[in-house]
Design an enzyme around this catalytic site. Sequence first.
Site, PDB file in Angstrom:
ATOM      1  N   SER A 263       0.834  -1.202   0.000  1.00 62.53           N
ATOM      2  CA  SER A 263       0.000   0.000   0.000  1.00 62.53           C
ATOM      3  C   SER A 263       0.865   1.247   0.000  1.00 62.53           C
ATOM      4  O   SER A 263       2.060   1.196   0.270  1.00 62.53           O
ATOM      5  CB  SER A 263      -0.934   0.009   1.208  1.00 62.53           C
ATOM      6  OG  SER A 263      -0.260   0.573   2.310  1.00 62.53           O
ATOM      7  N   LYS A 264       0.233   2.347  -0.303  1.00 62.63           N
ATOM      8  CA  LYS A 264       0.910   3.632  -0.381  1.00 62.63           C
ATOM      9  C   LYS A 264       1.707   3.916   0.889  1.00 62.63           C
ATOM     10  O   LYS A 264       2.685   4.650   0.868  1.00 62.63           O
ATOM     11  CB  LYS A 264      -0.144   4.732  -0.545  1.00 62.63           C
ATOM     12  CG  LYS A 264      -0.168   5.308  -1.936  1.00 62.63           C
ATOM     13  CD  LYS A 264      -1.105   6.494  -1.992  1.00 62.63           C
ATOM     14  CE  LYS A 264      -0.977   7.213  -3.310  1.00 62.63           C
ATOM     15  NZ  LYS A 264      -1.986   8.217  -3.530  1.00 62.63           N
ATOM     16  N   ARG A 265       1.237   3.340   2.000  1.00 63.16           N
ATOM     17  CA  ARG A 265       1.905   3.617   3.265  1.00 63.16           C
ATOM     18  C   ARG A 265       3.294   2.979   3.353  1.00 63.16           C
ATOM     19  O   ARG A 265       4.176   3.524   3.969  1.00 63.16           O
ATOM     20  CB  ARG A 265       1.031   3.150   4.446  1.00 63.16           C
ATOM     21  CG  ARG A 265       0.348   4.312   5.147  1.00 63.16           C
ATOM     22  CD  ARG A 265      -0.769   3.837   6.027  1.00 63.16           C
ATOM     23  NE  ARG A 265      -1.896   3.387   5.217  1.00 63.16           N
ATOM     24  CZ  ARG A 265      -2.465   2.199   5.309  1.00 63.16           C
ATOM     25  NH1 ARG A 265      -2.018   1.316   6.172  1.00 63.16           N
ATOM     26  NH2 ARG A 265      -3.487   1.890   4.549  1.00 63.16           N
TER      27      ARG A 265
END
Length: 492
Positions: A263-265
Amino acid sequence: MSEVRVRFAPSPTGYVHIGGLRTALYNYLFARHEKGKFILRIEDTDRTRYVEGALENLIEVLQWAGLDYDEGVFLDENRNIYEKGQYGPYIQSDRVKEGIYDKHIKKLIDEDKAYYCFCTADRLNNLREQQKADGKMPKYDGLCRGISKEEAQKRVDAGEPHVVRLKLPANKDIQFNDAIKGHLSINTNDMDDQVLIKTDGFPTYHFAVVIDDHDMKITHVVRGDEWVSSTPKHVYLYEALGWEAPTYVHLPTVLGKDKKKLSKRNADVSVEDFKQKGYLRDALINYIALVGWSPETNQEILSHDELVKQFSFERVSRSGGVFDEDKLDWVNSHYIKELSDSELAAELKPYLVESGYISEDKSIEELEEIAATFKTSLNKFSEIVKQTDFIFADYQNGVFYDEVKENINSEDAKKVLTTLKVIVENEGMNEELAKSVMKRIQKETGIKGKSLFFPVRSALSGSEHGPEMVHIFMILGKEGILNRLNYVLENY
Ligand code: GLU
Protein backbone atom coordinates in the site's frame (compact mmCIF):
# COMPACT_ATOMS: atom_id res chain seq x y z
CA MET A 1 -17.38 -23.18 -25.18
CA SER A 2 -18.50 -19.71 -26.11
CA GLU A 3 -15.95 -16.99 -26.74
CA VAL A 4 -14.00 -15.94 -23.64
CA ARG A 5 -14.89 -12.38 -22.58
CA VAL A 6 -13.13 -10.76 -19.64
CA ARG A 7 -13.08 -7.25 -18.31
CA PHE A 8 -10.94 -4.91 -16.24
CA ALA A 9 -13.35 -2.75 -14.26
CA PRO A 10 -11.48 -0.12 -12.30
CA SER A 11 -12.88 2.78 -10.35
CA PRO A 12 -10.74 5.71 -11.45
CA THR A 13 -9.15 6.99 -8.26
CA GLY A 14 -6.41 9.17 -9.71
CA TYR A 15 -3.60 6.66 -10.10
CA VAL A 16 -3.19 3.01 -11.10
CA HIS A 17 -2.01 0.70 -8.31
CA ILE A 18 0.57 -1.87 -9.36
CA GLY A 19 -1.88 -4.56 -8.13
CA GLY A 20 -4.50 -3.12 -10.48
CA LEU A 21 -2.03 -3.31 -13.34
CA ARG A 22 -1.48 -6.98 -12.53
CA THR A 23 -5.24 -7.64 -12.53
CA ALA A 24 -5.51 -5.92 -15.92
CA LEU A 25 -2.51 -7.88 -17.20
CA TYR A 26 -3.89 -11.29 -16.15
CA ASN A 27 -7.20 -10.43 -17.81
CA TYR A 28 -5.36 -9.36 -20.93
CA LEU A 29 -3.07 -12.42 -21.04
CA PHE A 30 -5.97 -14.79 -20.49
CA ALA A 31 -8.03 -13.11 -23.23
CA ARG A 32 -5.15 -13.23 -25.70
CA HIS A 33 -4.25 -16.80 -24.77
CA GLU A 34 -7.86 -17.89 -25.32
CA LYS A 35 -8.30 -15.68 -28.38
CA GLY A 36 -11.16 -13.98 -26.58
CA LYS A 37 -12.10 -10.38 -25.88
CA PHE A 38 -10.75 -7.99 -23.26
CA ILE A 39 -12.98 -5.13 -22.17
CA LEU A 40 -12.39 -1.94 -20.20
CA ARG A 41 -15.40 -0.89 -18.13
CA ILE A 42 -15.40 2.08 -15.81
CA GLU A 43 -17.02 1.67 -12.39
CA ASP A 44 -17.73 5.18 -11.21
CA THR A 45 -21.00 4.90 -9.31
CA ASP A 46 -19.39 6.06 -6.09
CA ARG A 47 -19.68 9.76 -6.87
CA THR A 48 -17.94 10.72 -3.61
CA ARG A 49 -14.73 9.26 -5.01
CA TYR A 50 -14.84 11.11 -8.32
CA VAL A 51 -11.43 12.52 -9.33
CA GLU A 52 -10.99 14.97 -12.20
CA GLY A 53 -8.83 13.57 -15.01
CA ALA A 54 -8.51 10.14 -13.39
CA LEU A 55 -10.19 8.34 -16.26
CA GLU A 56 -7.94 9.83 -18.92
CA ASN A 57 -4.92 9.00 -16.79
CA LEU A 58 -6.07 5.43 -16.34
CA ILE A 59 -6.48 4.89 -20.06
CA GLU A 60 -3.06 6.39 -20.72
CA VAL A 61 -1.45 4.04 -18.22
CA LEU A 62 -3.08 1.02 -19.87
CA GLN A 63 -1.95 2.30 -23.26
CA TRP A 64 1.60 2.80 -21.99
CA ALA A 65 1.56 -0.72 -20.56
CA GLY A 66 0.48 -2.08 -23.95
CA LEU A 67 -2.61 -3.77 -22.54
CA ASP A 68 -4.73 -3.18 -25.62
CA TYR A 69 -8.36 -3.92 -25.09
CA ASP A 70 -11.00 -4.69 -27.66
CA GLU A 71 -14.06 -2.94 -26.28
CA GLY A 72 -14.86 -0.25 -23.79
CA VAL A 73 -13.59 3.24 -23.16
CA PHE A 74 -10.82 4.81 -25.26
CA LEU A 75 -9.08 8.17 -25.78
CA ASP A 76 -8.60 9.90 -29.12
CA GLU A 77 -5.59 12.04 -30.06
CA ASN A 78 -7.12 15.04 -28.33
CA ARG A 79 -7.66 13.13 -25.11
CA ASN A 80 -11.39 12.96 -25.70
CA ILE A 81 -13.14 9.90 -24.37
CA TYR A 82 -15.02 7.65 -26.78
CA GLU A 83 -16.44 4.12 -26.68
CA LYS A 84 -16.14 1.09 -28.91
CA GLY A 85 -18.16 -2.13 -28.70
CA GLN A 86 -21.74 -3.27 -28.99
CA TYR A 87 -22.49 -3.75 -25.28
CA GLY A 88 -22.09 -0.18 -24.07
CA PRO A 89 -22.28 2.26 -22.52
CA TYR A 90 -19.13 1.07 -20.77
CA ILE A 91 -19.10 3.81 -18.13
CA GLN A 92 -21.45 3.02 -15.26
CA SER A 93 -22.59 6.60 -14.68
CA ASP A 94 -23.74 6.66 -18.32
CA ARG A 95 -25.55 3.40 -17.77
CA VAL A 96 -27.35 4.99 -14.83
CA LYS A 97 -28.54 7.79 -17.12
CA GLU A 98 -29.91 5.22 -19.56
CA GLY A 99 -32.01 3.66 -16.80
CA ILE A 100 -30.35 0.26 -17.18
CA TYR A 101 -30.24 -0.49 -13.46
CA ASP A 102 -33.74 0.88 -12.77
CA LYS A 103 -35.24 -1.61 -15.16
CA HIS A 104 -33.71 -4.56 -13.33
CA ILE A 105 -34.41 -3.24 -9.86
CA LYS A 106 -38.08 -2.82 -10.72
CA LYS A 107 -38.25 -6.45 -11.71
CA LEU A 108 -36.63 -7.60 -8.46
CA ILE A 109 -39.05 -5.50 -6.38
CA ASP A 110 -42.06 -6.78 -8.35
CA GLU A 111 -40.95 -10.34 -7.75
CA ASP A 112 -40.42 -9.71 -4.02
CA LYS A 113 -36.69 -10.28 -4.29
CA ALA A 114 -35.82 -6.74 -3.26
CA TYR A 115 -37.53 -4.11 -1.11
CA TYR A 116 -37.50 -0.40 -0.31
CA CYS A 117 -35.85 0.49 2.97
CA PHE A 118 -36.52 3.84 4.66
CA CYS A 119 -34.29 3.41 7.71
CA THR A 120 -32.33 6.53 8.52
CA ALA A 121 -28.56 6.62 8.93
CA ASP A 122 -29.13 7.30 12.63
CA ARG A 123 -31.24 4.20 13.10
CA LEU A 124 -28.70 2.06 11.25
CA ASN A 125 -25.84 3.45 13.34
CA ASN A 126 -27.64 2.75 16.59
CA LEU A 127 -28.51 -0.74 15.40
CA ARG A 128 -24.90 -1.44 14.53
CA GLU A 129 -23.66 -0.14 17.91
CA GLN A 130 -26.21 -2.26 19.74
CA GLN A 131 -25.27 -5.38 17.79
CA LYS A 132 -21.61 -4.80 18.48
CA ALA A 133 -22.30 -4.30 22.19
CA ASP A 134 -24.23 -7.58 22.20
CA GLY A 135 -21.33 -9.36 20.49
CA LYS A 136 -23.36 -9.99 17.34
CA MET A 137 -22.34 -9.61 13.70
CA PRO A 138 -23.56 -6.18 12.55
CA LYS A 139 -26.23 -6.60 9.89
CA TYR A 140 -29.51 -5.06 8.86
CA ASP A 141 -32.38 -6.37 11.00
CA GLY A 142 -34.91 -6.43 8.19
CA LEU A 143 -37.30 -3.86 9.69
CA CYS A 144 -38.52 -2.54 6.32
CA ARG A 145 -39.16 -6.04 4.96
CA GLY A 146 -42.49 -5.83 6.78
CA ILE A 147 -43.75 -2.77 4.87
CA SER A 148 -46.31 -3.69 2.23
CA LYS A 149 -45.44 -2.99 -1.38
CA GLU A 150 -48.33 -0.52 -1.71
CA GLU A 151 -47.33 1.48 1.34
CA ALA A 152 -43.68 1.47 0.33
CA GLN A 153 -44.59 2.76 -3.12
CA LYS A 154 -46.66 5.57 -1.56
CA ARG A 155 -43.74 6.65 0.62
CA VAL A 156 -41.38 6.54 -2.36
CA ASP A 157 -43.81 8.61 -4.44
CA ALA A 158 -44.05 11.12 -1.61
CA GLY A 159 -40.33 11.62 -1.89
CA GLU A 160 -39.22 9.91 1.33
CA PRO A 161 -35.47 9.09 1.22
CA HIS A 162 -34.88 5.38 0.71
CA VAL A 163 -32.57 2.68 -0.54
CA VAL A 164 -33.39 -0.63 -2.20
CA ARG A 165 -32.18 -3.79 -0.47
CA LEU A 166 -31.82 -7.35 -1.65
CA LYS A 167 -34.23 -9.73 0.12
CA LEU A 168 -32.10 -12.73 0.97
CA PRO A 169 -33.89 -16.00 1.66
CA ALA A 170 -33.24 -17.47 5.12
CA ASN A 171 -30.84 -20.32 5.70
CA LYS A 172 -29.77 -20.98 2.14
CA ASP A 173 -26.27 -22.09 1.15
CA ILE A 174 -24.77 -19.94 -1.60
CA GLN A 175 -22.05 -21.85 -3.38
CA PHE A 176 -19.59 -21.21 -6.18
CA ASN A 177 -16.31 -22.50 -7.55
CA ASP A 178 -13.41 -20.13 -7.76
CA ALA A 179 -10.79 -21.07 -10.36
CA ILE A 180 -8.02 -20.38 -7.87
CA LYS A 181 -9.57 -20.78 -4.43
CA GLY A 182 -11.72 -23.80 -5.19
CA HIS A 183 -15.20 -24.46 -3.80
CA LEU A 184 -16.66 -21.78 -1.54
CA SER A 185 -19.94 -21.78 0.34
CA ILE A 186 -21.70 -19.42 2.73
CA ASN A 187 -25.12 -19.49 4.39
CA THR A 188 -27.48 -16.56 3.84
CA ASN A 189 -28.01 -16.37 7.63
CA ASP A 190 -24.46 -15.01 7.77
CA MET A 191 -25.12 -12.46 5.04
CA ASP A 192 -26.69 -9.02 4.97
CA ASP A 193 -29.62 -7.69 2.96
CA GLN A 194 -27.26 -5.84 0.67
CA VAL A 195 -28.11 -2.33 -0.52
CA LEU A 196 -28.58 -2.38 -4.29
CA ILE A 197 -29.65 1.20 -4.93
CA LYS A 198 -28.35 4.02 -2.73
CA THR A 199 -30.27 7.09 -1.52
CA ASP A 200 -28.75 9.13 -4.37
CA GLY A 201 -30.42 6.73 -6.81
CA PHE A 202 -27.10 5.27 -7.96
CA PRO A 203 -26.60 1.51 -7.90
CA THR A 204 -24.05 0.09 -5.49
CA TYR A 205 -21.00 -1.63 -6.90
CA HIS A 206 -22.54 -5.02 -6.02
CA PHE A 207 -25.63 -4.45 -8.09
CA ALA A 208 -24.00 -2.71 -11.04
CA VAL A 209 -21.25 -5.29 -11.36
CA VAL A 210 -23.74 -8.11 -11.79
CA ILE A 211 -25.94 -6.29 -14.28
CA ASP A 212 -22.96 -5.14 -16.31
CA ASP A 213 -21.07 -8.42 -16.36
CA HIS A 214 -24.25 -10.11 -17.53
CA ASP A 215 -25.08 -7.45 -20.15
CA MET A 216 -21.52 -7.48 -21.46
CA LYS A 217 -21.53 -11.28 -21.70
CA ILE A 218 -18.54 -11.65 -19.40
CA THR A 219 -17.51 -15.29 -19.08
CA HIS A 220 -14.76 -14.96 -16.45
CA VAL A 221 -14.62 -12.39 -13.67
CA VAL A 222 -10.92 -11.98 -12.93
CA ARG A 223 -10.29 -9.60 -10.05
CA GLY A 224 -8.47 -9.03 -6.78
CA ASP A 225 -8.87 -11.14 -3.69
CA GLU A 226 -10.60 -8.37 -1.79
CA TRP A 227 -13.81 -9.10 -3.69
CA VAL A 228 -14.09 -12.75 -2.80
CA SER A 229 -16.22 -12.10 0.27
CA SER A 230 -18.67 -10.07 -1.85
CA THR A 231 -19.00 -12.79 -4.45
CA PRO A 232 -21.80 -14.76 -2.69
CA LYS A 233 -23.98 -11.64 -2.91
CA HIS A 234 -23.27 -11.50 -6.63
CA VAL A 235 -23.90 -15.20 -7.10
CA TYR A 236 -27.25 -14.90 -5.33
CA LEU A 237 -28.17 -11.88 -7.46
CA TYR A 238 -27.55 -13.88 -10.63
CA GLU A 239 -29.88 -16.53 -9.29
CA ALA A 240 -32.54 -13.97 -8.35
CA LEU A 241 -32.36 -12.46 -11.82
CA GLY A 242 -32.54 -15.89 -13.43
CA TRP A 243 -29.12 -15.64 -15.02
CA GLU A 244 -26.08 -17.87 -15.10
CA ALA A 245 -23.11 -16.62 -13.07
CA PRO A 246 -19.69 -16.30 -14.74
CA THR A 247 -16.60 -18.21 -13.66
CA TYR A 248 -14.84 -16.45 -10.79
CA VAL A 249 -11.08 -16.04 -10.62
CA HIS A 250 -9.85 -14.21 -7.53
CA LEU A 251 -6.20 -13.28 -7.70
CA PRO A 252 -3.94 -13.43 -4.65
CA THR A 253 -3.16 -10.08 -3.05
CA VAL A 254 0.00 -8.27 -4.08
CA LEU A 255 2.15 -8.08 -0.95
CA GLY A 256 5.14 -5.96 -0.05
CA LYS A 257 8.43 -7.52 1.06
CA ASP A 258 7.11 -7.26 4.64
CA LYS A 259 4.33 -9.66 3.58
CA LYS A 260 1.73 -6.98 4.21
CA LYS A 261 -0.63 -5.75 1.54
CA LEU A 262 1.33 -3.44 -0.74
CA SER A 263 0.00 0.00 0.00
CA LYS A 264 0.91 3.63 -0.38
CA ARG A 265 1.90 3.62 3.26
CA ASN A 266 4.77 1.15 2.89
CA ALA A 267 5.92 1.58 -0.70
CA ASP A 268 5.62 3.20 -4.07
CA VAL A 269 2.56 1.59 -5.56
CA SER A 270 1.45 3.53 -8.57
CA VAL A 271 2.38 2.50 -12.08
CA GLU A 272 3.16 6.16 -12.72
CA ASP A 273 5.84 6.02 -9.97
CA PHE A 274 7.56 3.13 -11.69
CA LYS A 275 7.34 4.75 -15.08
CA GLN A 276 8.92 7.87 -13.67
CA LYS A 277 11.74 5.99 -11.98
CA GLY A 278 12.68 4.69 -15.39
CA TYR A 279 11.48 1.13 -15.68
CA LEU A 280 10.89 -0.15 -19.18
CA ARG A 281 7.36 -1.09 -20.05
CA ASP A 282 8.30 -4.62 -21.11
CA ALA A 283 10.34 -5.19 -17.98
CA LEU A 284 7.58 -4.01 -15.67
CA ILE A 285 5.03 -6.18 -17.46
CA ASN A 286 7.39 -9.17 -17.43
CA TYR A 287 8.01 -8.79 -13.71
CA ILE A 288 4.39 -8.04 -12.72
CA ALA A 289 3.30 -11.22 -14.52
CA LEU A 290 5.53 -13.17 -12.13
CA VAL A 291 4.00 -11.67 -8.98
CA GLY A 292 1.70 -14.56 -8.16
CA TRP A 293 2.15 -16.61 -11.34
CA SER A 294 4.99 -18.68 -12.77
CA PRO A 295 5.36 -20.36 -16.14
CA GLU A 296 5.83 -24.11 -16.34
CA THR A 297 9.37 -23.57 -17.56
CA ASN A 298 10.21 -21.42 -14.53
CA GLN A 299 11.71 -18.86 -16.90
CA GLU A 300 12.03 -15.38 -15.46
CA ILE A 301 12.55 -13.36 -18.61
CA LEU A 302 9.52 -13.66 -20.85
CA SER A 303 8.56 -11.63 -23.88
CA HIS A 304 5.00 -10.49 -24.51
CA ASP A 305 4.37 -13.43 -26.84
CA GLU A 306 5.82 -15.96 -24.41
CA LEU A 307 3.61 -14.59 -21.65
CA VAL A 308 0.52 -14.91 -23.83
CA LYS A 309 1.50 -18.43 -24.82
CA GLN A 310 2.30 -19.70 -21.35
CA PHE A 311 -0.28 -17.90 -19.21
CA SER A 312 -2.91 -19.93 -17.38
CA PHE A 313 -4.83 -19.60 -14.12
CA GLU A 314 -3.73 -23.08 -13.07
CA ARG A 315 -0.31 -21.68 -12.32
CA VAL A 316 -1.49 -18.67 -10.32
CA SER A 317 -0.52 -19.24 -6.70
CA ARG A 318 -3.14 -19.32 -3.96
CA SER A 319 -1.08 -17.32 -1.52
CA GLY A 320 -0.21 -13.69 -2.05
CA GLY A 321 2.45 -12.70 -4.57
CA VAL A 322 5.33 -10.65 -3.19
CA PHE A 323 6.31 -7.54 -5.09
CA ASP A 324 10.07 -7.26 -4.74
CA GLU A 325 11.58 -4.10 -6.18
CA ASP A 326 15.09 -5.63 -6.20
CA LYS A 327 13.82 -8.39 -8.41
CA LEU A 328 12.13 -5.85 -10.65
CA ASP A 329 15.48 -4.03 -10.86
CA TRP A 330 17.14 -7.23 -11.94
CA VAL A 331 14.58 -7.88 -14.67
CA ASN A 332 14.76 -4.25 -15.79
CA SER A 333 18.56 -4.28 -15.99
CA HIS A 334 18.24 -7.25 -18.30
CA TYR A 335 15.97 -5.28 -20.63
CA ILE A 336 18.21 -2.20 -20.47
CA LYS A 337 21.16 -4.27 -21.74
CA GLU A 338 19.09 -5.22 -24.79
CA LEU A 339 18.70 -1.57 -25.85
CA SER A 340 20.95 -0.06 -28.49
CA ASP A 341 23.16 2.85 -27.39
CA SER A 342 20.96 5.36 -29.14
CA GLU A 343 17.74 3.88 -27.72
CA LEU A 344 19.20 4.05 -24.23
CA ALA A 345 20.54 7.57 -24.81
CA ALA A 346 17.03 8.70 -25.74
CA GLU A 347 15.63 7.18 -22.54
CA LEU A 348 18.32 8.76 -20.37
CA LYS A 349 18.17 12.22 -21.85
CA PRO A 350 15.07 13.46 -19.96
CA TYR A 351 16.65 12.47 -16.62
CA LEU A 352 19.87 14.30 -17.44
CA VAL A 353 17.96 17.36 -18.62
CA GLU A 354 15.77 17.38 -15.54
CA SER A 355 18.74 17.19 -13.21
CA GLY A 356 20.23 20.19 -14.98
CA TYR A 357 23.27 18.20 -16.19
CA ILE A 358 22.62 18.84 -19.86
CA SER A 359 20.45 21.15 -21.87
CA GLU A 360 17.55 20.10 -24.03
CA ASP A 361 19.47 20.76 -27.26
CA LYS A 362 22.09 18.09 -26.56
CA SER A 363 21.70 15.49 -29.31
CA ILE A 364 21.07 11.80 -28.73
CA GLU A 365 24.26 11.09 -30.63
CA GLU A 366 26.31 13.07 -28.15
CA LEU A 367 24.86 10.97 -25.34
CA GLU A 368 25.62 7.59 -26.85
CA GLU A 369 29.00 7.31 -25.13
CA ILE A 370 27.27 7.79 -21.79
CA ALA A 371 24.66 5.20 -22.72
CA ALA A 372 27.34 2.69 -23.69
CA THR A 373 29.27 3.36 -20.51
CA PHE A 374 26.43 2.92 -18.06
CA LYS A 375 24.38 0.30 -19.83
CA THR A 376 25.64 -2.50 -17.63
CA SER A 377 25.41 -0.65 -14.34
CA LEU A 378 21.90 0.78 -14.54
CA ASN A 379 18.90 -0.92 -12.94
CA LYS A 380 16.61 1.91 -13.97
CA PHE A 381 17.00 5.11 -15.94
CA SER A 382 16.72 7.47 -12.98
CA GLU A 383 19.97 6.03 -11.57
CA ILE A 384 21.85 7.74 -14.38
CA VAL A 385 21.79 11.00 -12.43
CA LYS A 386 23.76 9.61 -9.51
CA GLN A 387 26.05 7.51 -11.67
CA THR A 388 27.02 10.43 -13.91
CA ASP A 389 27.43 12.79 -11.01
CA PHE A 390 31.19 12.75 -11.46
CA ILE A 391 30.91 13.94 -15.04
CA PHE A 392 28.50 16.80 -14.54
CA ALA A 393 28.79 17.77 -10.90
CA ASP A 394 31.01 20.66 -9.87
CA TYR A 395 34.39 19.12 -9.00
CA GLN A 396 35.48 22.42 -7.45
CA ASN A 397 32.76 22.34 -4.82
CA GLY A 398 35.13 21.45 -1.99
CA VAL A 399 33.72 17.99 -1.27
CA PHE A 400 34.08 16.27 -4.62
CA TYR A 401 37.53 14.91 -3.71
CA ASP A 402 36.97 14.44 0.02
CA GLU A 403 36.92 10.65 -0.03
CA VAL A 404 39.88 10.25 -2.35
CA LYS A 405 42.29 12.86 -0.98
CA GLU A 406 44.87 10.22 -0.07
CA ASN A 407 44.93 8.98 -3.65
CA ILE A 408 45.76 12.29 -5.24
CA ASN A 409 48.17 14.10 -2.95
CA SER A 410 51.23 11.81 -2.84
CA GLU A 411 54.41 12.42 -4.81
CA ASP A 412 53.75 9.36 -6.97
CA ALA A 413 50.23 10.53 -7.68
CA LYS A 414 51.47 13.93 -8.81
CA LYS A 415 53.97 12.28 -11.12
CA VAL A 416 51.27 10.09 -12.68
CA LEU A 417 48.82 12.97 -13.10
CA THR A 418 51.42 15.33 -14.55
CA THR A 419 52.44 12.70 -17.11
CA LEU A 420 48.84 12.21 -18.13
CA LYS A 421 48.37 15.96 -18.37
CA VAL A 422 51.28 16.38 -20.75
CA ILE A 423 50.13 13.55 -22.99
CA VAL A 424 46.57 14.90 -23.21
CA GLU A 425 47.75 18.46 -23.75
CA ASN A 426 49.77 17.31 -26.72
CA GLU A 427 47.53 14.66 -28.18
CA GLY A 428 43.98 15.35 -27.01
CA MET A 429 41.87 12.27 -26.45
CA ASN A 430 40.64 9.54 -28.77
CA GLU A 431 39.72 5.91 -28.49
CA GLU A 432 43.14 4.57 -29.30
CA LEU A 433 44.82 6.79 -26.76
CA ALA A 434 42.14 6.02 -24.18
CA LYS A 435 42.99 2.35 -24.50
CA SER A 436 46.77 2.74 -24.36
CA VAL A 437 47.50 5.78 -22.22
CA MET A 438 47.67 3.97 -18.86
CA LYS A 439 50.37 1.64 -20.20
CA ARG A 440 52.33 4.64 -21.47
CA ILE A 441 52.20 6.37 -18.11
CA GLN A 442 53.36 3.19 -16.45
CA LYS A 443 56.33 2.99 -18.81
CA GLU A 444 57.27 6.61 -18.39
CA THR A 445 56.97 6.76 -14.60
CA GLY A 446 57.69 3.20 -13.58
CA ILE A 447 54.60 3.38 -11.35
CA LYS A 448 52.06 0.58 -11.65
CA GLY A 449 49.08 -1.15 -10.08
CA LYS A 450 46.96 0.73 -7.54
CA SER A 451 49.47 3.56 -7.32
CA LEU A 452 48.93 4.17 -11.00
CA PHE A 453 45.20 3.61 -11.31
CA PHE A 454 43.81 5.15 -8.13
CA PRO A 455 45.26 8.63 -8.73
CA VAL A 456 43.93 8.77 -12.29
CA ARG A 457 40.51 7.41 -11.45
CA SER A 458 40.22 9.58 -8.35
CA ALA A 459 41.38 12.76 -10.03
CA LEU A 460 38.96 12.31 -12.93
CA SER A 461 35.90 10.95 -11.11
CA GLY A 462 36.27 11.72 -7.41
CA SER A 463 35.82 8.02 -6.66
CA GLU A 464 37.76 4.76 -6.56
CA HIS A 465 34.91 2.96 -8.31
CA GLY A 466 32.89 3.44 -11.47
CA PRO A 467 33.00 2.67 -15.14
CA GLU A 468 36.11 1.50 -16.97
CA MET A 469 38.87 4.08 -17.39
CA VAL A 470 38.57 3.97 -21.17
CA HIS A 471 34.97 5.19 -20.88
CA ILE A 472 35.89 7.88 -18.37
CA PHE A 473 38.55 9.25 -20.74
CA MET A 474 36.15 9.28 -23.66
CA ILE A 475 33.25 10.87 -21.81
CA LEU A 476 35.34 13.66 -20.28
CA GLY A 477 37.36 14.31 -23.44
CA LYS A 478 40.43 16.55 -23.61
CA GLU A 479 38.93 19.56 -21.92
CA GLY A 480 37.20 17.69 -19.12
CA ILE A 481 40.35 15.75 -18.31
CA LEU A 482 42.66 18.77 -18.31
CA ASN A 483 40.32 20.89 -16.20
CA ARG A 484 40.24 18.26 -13.50
CA LEU A 485 43.95 17.50 -13.62
CA ASN A 486 44.85 21.18 -13.34
CA TYR A 487 42.49 21.65 -10.45
CA VAL A 488 43.83 18.63 -8.55
CA LEU A 489 47.48 19.47 -9.21
CA GLU A 490 46.97 23.00 -7.96
CA ASN A 491 44.85 22.25 -4.93
CA TYR A 492 46.00 18.93 -3.46
N1 GLU B 1 -14.45 -1.48 -9.42
C1 GLU B 1 -13.78 -2.53 -8.73
C2 GLU B 1 -12.36 -2.05 -8.36
O1 GLU B 1 -12.02 -0.95 -8.65
C3 GLU B 1 -13.71 -3.76 -9.59
C4 GLU B 1 -14.08 -5.01 -8.92
C5 GLU B 1 -14.41 -6.08 -9.95
O2 GLU B 1 -13.58 -6.31 -10.84
O3 GLU B 1 -15.48 -6.66 -9.85
O4 GLU B 1 -11.60 -2.77 -7.76
